[in-house]
Motif scaffolding. Structure first.
Motif, PDB file in Angstrom:
ATOM      1  N   THR A  13       0.839  -1.192   0.000  1.00  0.00           N
ATOM      2  CA  THR A  13       0.000   0.000   0.000  1.00  0.00           C
ATOM      3  C   THR A  13       0.879   1.249   0.000  1.00  0.00           C
ATOM      4  OG1 THR A  13      -0.135  -0.009   2.427  1.00  0.00           O
ATOM      5  CG2 THR A  13      -1.861  -1.179   1.231  1.00  0.00           C
ATOM      6  N   ASN A  14       0.269   2.371  -0.355  1.00  0.00           N
ATOM      7  CA  ASN A  14       1.054   3.609  -0.495  1.00  0.00           C
ATOM      8  C   ASN A  14       0.284   4.843  -0.026  1.00  0.00           C
ATOM      9  OD1 ASN A  14      -0.888   3.820  -2.451  1.00  0.00           O
ATOM     10  ND2 ASN A  14       0.519   3.713  -4.197  1.00  0.00           N
ATOM     11  N   GLY A  15      -0.817   4.618   0.674  1.00  0.00           N
ATOM     12  CA  GLY A  15      -1.658   5.730   1.107  1.00  0.00           C
ATOM     13  C   GLY A  15      -2.807   6.013   0.158  1.00  0.00           C
ATOM     14  N   LYS A  16      -2.719   5.463  -1.072  1.00  0.00           N
ATOM     15  CA  LYS A  16      -3.804   5.635  -2.050  1.00  0.00           C
ATOM     16  C   LYS A  16      -4.463   4.300  -2.398  1.00  0.00           C
ATOM     17  CE  LYS A  16      -0.967   7.814  -4.827  1.00  0.00           C
ATOM     18  NZ  LYS A  16      -0.436   8.532  -6.028  1.00  0.00           N
ATOM     19  N   ARG A  17      -3.693   3.250  -2.426  1.00  0.00           N
ATOM     20  CA  ARG A  17      -4.245   1.927  -2.692  1.00  0.00           C
ATOM     21  C   ARG A  17      -5.115   1.458  -1.523  1.00  0.00           C
ATOM     22  NH1 ARG A  17       0.621  -1.859  -5.190  1.00  0.00           N
ATOM     23  NH2 ARG A  17       0.611  -0.981  -7.304  1.00  0.00           N
ATOM     24  N   ARG A  18      -6.068   0.582  -1.822  1.00  0.00           N
ATOM     25  CA  ARG A  18      -6.907   0.008  -0.772  1.00  0.00           C
ATOM     26  C   ARG A  18      -7.068  -1.493  -0.994  1.00  0.00           C
ATOM     27  NH1 ARG A  18     -10.186   3.124   2.395  1.00  0.00           N
ATOM     28  NH2 ARG A  18     -10.257   1.172   3.595  1.00  0.00           N
ATOM     29  N   THR A  19      -7.310  -2.197   0.087  1.00  0.00           N
ATOM     30  CA  THR A  19      -7.634  -3.618   0.018  1.00  0.00           C
ATOM     31  C   THR A  19      -9.006  -3.827   0.644  1.00  0.00           C
ATOM     32  OG1 THR A  19      -6.476  -4.019   2.116  1.00  0.00           O
ATOM     33  CG2 THR A  19      -5.239  -4.388   0.087  1.00  0.00           C
ATOM     34  N   VAL A  20      -9.774  -4.748   0.063  1.00  0.00           N
ATOM     35  CA  VAL A  20     -11.096  -5.096   0.585  1.00  0.00           C
ATOM     36  C   VAL A  20     -11.139  -6.614   0.714  1.00  0.00           C
ATOM     37  CG1 VAL A  20     -13.588  -4.981   0.251  1.00  0.00           C
ATOM     38  CG2 VAL A  20     -12.147  -3.098  -0.550  1.00  0.00           C
ATOM     39  N   ILE A  21     -11.253  -7.088   1.952  1.00  0.00           N
ATOM     40  CA  ILE A  21     -11.220  -8.524   2.238  1.00  0.00           C
ATOM     41  C   ILE A  21     -12.244  -8.806   3.339  1.00  0.00           C
ATOM     42  CG2 ILE A  21      -9.759 -10.488   2.875  1.00  0.00           C
ATOM     43  CD1 ILE A  21      -7.307  -8.737   2.220  1.00  0.00           C
ATOM     44  N   SER A  22     -12.865  -9.949   3.313  1.00  0.00           N
ATOM     45  CA  SER A  22     -13.840 -10.306   4.351  1.00  0.00           C
ATOM     46  C   SER A  22     -13.105 -10.822   5.586  1.00  0.00           C
ATOM     47  CB  SER A  22     -14.816 -11.370   3.830  1.00  0.00           C
ATOM     48  OG  SER A  22     -15.741 -11.726   4.834  1.00  0.00           O
ATOM     49  N   LEU A  23     -12.500  -9.910   6.330  1.00  0.00           N
ATOM     50  CA  LEU A  23     -11.650 -10.299   7.454  1.00  0.00           C
ATOM     51  C   LEU A  23     -12.417 -10.459   8.758  1.00  0.00           C
ATOM     52  CD1 LEU A  23      -8.700  -7.965   6.496  1.00  0.00           C
ATOM     53  CD2 LEU A  23      -8.614 -10.470   6.545  1.00  0.00           C
ATOM     54  N   LYS A  24     -13.566  -9.831   8.889  1.00  0.00           N
ATOM     55  CA  LYS A  24     -14.372  -9.969  10.105  1.00  0.00           C
ATOM     56  C   LYS A  24     -15.391 -11.095   9.984  1.00  0.00           C
ATOM     57  CE  LYS A  24     -14.785  -7.105  13.169  1.00  0.00           C
ATOM     58  NZ  LYS A  24     -14.317  -7.076  14.567  1.00  0.00           N
ATOM     59  N   HIS A  25     -16.037 -11.186   8.839  1.00  0.00           N
ATOM     60  CA  HIS A  25     -17.066 -12.211   8.631  1.00  0.00           C
ATOM     61  C   HIS A  25     -16.460 -13.502   8.084  1.00  0.00           C
ATOM     62  CE1 HIS A  25     -20.972 -13.893   8.170  1.00  0.00           C
ATOM     63  NE2 HIS A  25     -21.057 -13.761   6.853  1.00  0.00           N
ATOM     64  N   GLY A  26     -15.412 -13.379   7.283  1.00  0.00           N
ATOM     65  CA  GLY A  26     -14.700 -14.544   6.787  1.00  0.00           C
ATOM     66  C   GLY A  26     -15.503 -15.420   5.852  1.00  0.00           C
ATOM     67  N   THR A  27     -16.192 -14.807   4.898  1.00  0.00           N
ATOM     68  CA  THR A  27     -17.020 -15.577   3.982  1.00  0.00           C
ATOM     69  C   THR A  27     -16.311 -15.864   2.663  1.00  0.00           C
ATOM     70  OG1 THR A  27     -19.124 -15.599   2.782  1.00  0.00           O
ATOM     71  CG2 THR A  27     -18.082 -13.470   3.083  1.00  0.00           C
ATOM     72  N   MET A  28     -16.644 -16.987   2.063  1.00  0.00           N
ATOM     73  CA  MET A  28     -16.179 -17.258   0.703  1.00  0.00           C
ATOM     74  C   MET A  28     -16.889 -16.343  -0.288  1.00  0.00           C
ATOM     75  SD  MET A  28     -15.908 -21.417   0.360  1.00  0.00           S
ATOM     76  CE  MET A  28     -15.571 -21.315  -1.408  1.00  0.00           C
ATOM     77  N   ALA A  29     -16.298 -16.238  -1.460  1.00  0.00           N
ATOM     78  CA  ALA A  29     -16.926 -15.621  -2.636  1.00  0.00           C
ATOM     79  C   ALA A  29     -17.161 -14.123  -2.501  1.00  0.00           C
ATOM     80  CB  ALA A  29     -18.258 -16.324  -2.949  1.00  0.00           C
ATOM     81  N   ASN A  30     -16.399 -13.440  -1.676  1.00  0.00           N
ATOM     82  CA  ASN A  30     -16.623 -12.018  -1.439  1.00  0.00           C
ATOM     83  C   ASN A  30     -15.971 -11.108  -2.481  1.00  0.00           C
ATOM     84  OD1 ASN A  30     -14.211 -13.065   0.206  1.00  0.00           O
ATOM     85  ND2 ASN A  30     -13.780 -10.875   0.130  1.00  0.00           N
TER      86      ASN A  30
END
Length: 574
Positions: free
Chosen positions: A394-411
């Motif tokens: 990351t560099n302050g502009k990039r973002r990541t989106v991951i199901s880290l709290k719910h932990g579901t497949m196919a997100n």
């Protein structure tokens, strides 16, 4: 002149006033009045998905990155019921989202009528607001209350709307307004003095930063500079902590590295900022723990703490910094930095071309190399999320989106749709597992239907890889994890996406460049190693014994080739 409006129109008006830009869903009988009102709106655009679960994922991802309320809507019975998994995802991410769950007419409710579902019973445990409109004259008041709950309590509001209520016309002269106050929340002066006293008199201080530091990067680095402290972060805080930060020593937990684990285990004081990290085994055994969180219910939630205070990270750190004495001893920080450098080198050993297989680490490093500076990477739960957290910088502009709290497949792919709808000019990439992409494969058609040029990468290892690794680490021979996949590139091509399939490491770099450069929706199907292990920061004897037991059992079950390939792929230098 009459000011009467249909309840459907009033609901849509309130959503527009709240700033809703998109409503994701599938049209249907009991929803027709709502979709008709949206069609007339100049402010809200309907986004036609192929599965309601995808709509909830997409709406939640939009709300997550924009911090603005977003909507999804479904018809009665199965229609609105399909949203449930994506609604849980949004609720656990604490994002403002409203679900318009249209319902059977009131006279049919409670009669076991076909498609009848009690939405209030279903959704009350995964929302901050869940109510049915039973009186048309209360439509504006209840919708306003729902929106305010979603915005101010940070979660999902569910509005249940019977069809006969939605078409009823009523006077709309209510004065109900939407309020979004933004108070400055910080600990008291006495609490800050107590925290500073502990930090000033101890030499080995580690900062543990969570998602709650999202707007406090500069204050966080300034504090670490004064304390000469290593900063460990959770995977959800990666976007806000990792960049421009000489004190960052990585993550802890199963996704983490030795430097992050050591910085926490060997500190005298652990300062937790906006973090509610669930795995208690990664907390220190004897350190003084100070916890700062905006939510008082998080204090001491995962581990006992010496000092627990309520405060947002940015104002808390701004007022704490003048109370901190600058330290000069960097011994502990230097040790953690050295471990971090070694850990990065170890992670990167497989981030290179191989003559025999394509390592997912190498694929992710190529994505990192060629992705735009403000790209958004959405990763599926499973091994994909590990490679994203470890190898996408990351560099302050990039973002990541991951199901880290719910932990579901196919997100990943559904969330990418919502991100692209919200940010049409940003590059949006997915790192999708083959199990995840196949679960909601039909919504690749939404990329064509809605002209959403996302870039979908499939980690095609023909297995539910993360589950398989879990089974092996427990000494079990893997069962029911194999996947007989199609040629995903051909499937995508038939749907209208630009597609490439790669099974040769030497061809991968050029394929990634071509794939990312394509102007429309695209899919890259990559045949990755079936035997890749996700190495934790610490390997415990139970895991070694479990893997050894797996090797013996696998040999007895005629899977000696798998054992040999696993050892070669992970432990033999190529």
């Amino acid at each position: 002149m009459s000011s009467k409006k249909s309840v459907a129109q009033i609901i849509v008006d309130v959503l527009a006033q709240a700033g809703v830009k998109h409503c994701y869903g599938i049209v249907g009988d009991t929803l027709n009045q709502i979709t008709s009102a949206i069609k007339k709106s100049d402010d809200i655009e309907w986004v036609h998905v192929r599965h309601e679960e995808v709509g909830a994922f997409a709406a939640g991802a939009e709300a997550y990155l924009t911090d603005q309320i977003t909507a999804c809507a479904g018809s009665c019975g199965p229609g609105s019921l399909h949203f449930i998994n994506g609604i849980y995802e949004a609720q656990r991410n604490k994002v403002p989202l409203i679900l318009l769950a249209s319902q059977l007419v009131t006279s049919q409710q409670g009669t076991d009528f076909p498609q009848e579902v009690d939405f209030e019973a279903v959704y009350k445990n995964c929302s901050v607001f869940c109510q049915q409109i039973t009186d048309p004259t209360q439509a504006r008041r209840i919708t306003t209350a729902a929106v305010q709950a979603a915005i101010n309590q940070r979660g999902v509001a569910v509005l249940v709307i019977p069809y006969n209520i939605s078409l009823t016309k009523v006077e709309d002269n209510s004065g109900h307004k939407i309020y979004h106050p933004k108070p400055i929340i910080r600990p008291s002066d006495d609490e800050l003095a107590k925290i500073s006293e502990i930090l000033n008199k101890n030499s080995r201080v580690t900062i543990f930063a969570g998602h709650g530091v999202s707007d406090a990067h500069d204050e966080l680095v300034a504090l670490a500079n004064k304390l000469k402290s290593p900063i460990v972060h959770t995977s959800r805080a990666k976007d806000f902590v990792e960049y421009d930060n000489p004190y960052n020593v990585g993550m802890t937990g199963m996704f983490g590295m030795e430097s992050g684990t050591t910085a926490i285990k060997e500190c005298d004081v652990l300062l937790m900022l906006g973090v509610d990290f669930a795995w208690s085994q990664f907390y220190p055994d004897n350190a003084i723990i100070i916890q700062v969180d905006i939510d008082a219910t998080h204090l001491g939630h995962r581990h006992s703490v010496e000092v627990g205070v309520v405060g947002a990270s940015k104002p808390t750190l701004a007022d704490l910094l003048p109370l901190i004495d600058e330290k000069t001893d960097t011994t502990f920080l230097d040790k953690c930095r050295e471990l971090h450098s070694k850990a990065i080198d170890k992670l990167n050993k497989k981030a290179i071309p191989s003559k025999t297989v394509i390592h997912p680490q190498y694929l992710t490093e190529l994505i990192d190399k060629y992705a735009n500076d403000d790209a958004v990477l959405c990763a599926d739960v499973g091994s994909a999320m590990v490679w994203a957290c470890r190898h996408f910088s990351t560099n302050g502009k990039r973002r990541t989106v991951i199901s880290l709290k719910h932990g579901t497949m196919a997100n990943a792919m559904p969330q990418a749709l919502g991100v692209k709808k919200a940010f049409p000019h940003r590059q949006v990439i997915t790192l999708s597992g083959d199990g995840g992409i196949s679960m909601l494969l039909g919504d690749l058609l939404t990329t064509i239907q809605e002209n959403l040029p996302i870039k979908v990468i499939v980690l095609n290892n023909s297995s539910l890889n993360f589950v398989e690794l879990e089974q092996k680490s427990e000494g079990l021979v893997d069962h029911y994890t194999d996947l007989k996949n199609p040629d995903f590139a051909k499937v995508a091509d038939a749907m209208g996406l630009y597609s490439i399939r790669v099974d040769n490491s030497d061809l991968l770099e050029a394929a990634v460049q071509s794939f990312l450069a394509h102007p429309g929706p695209a899919l890259l199907d990559v045949k990755t190693s079936e035997y890749e292990l996700v190495m934790p920061p610490e390997i415990h004897s139970s895991q070694v014994m479990g893997m050894a037991l797996y090797s013996v059992k696998a040999s007895l079950h005629g899977k000696m080739k798998d054992v040999v390939n696993l050892l070669i792929d992970n432990f033999v230098k190529k």
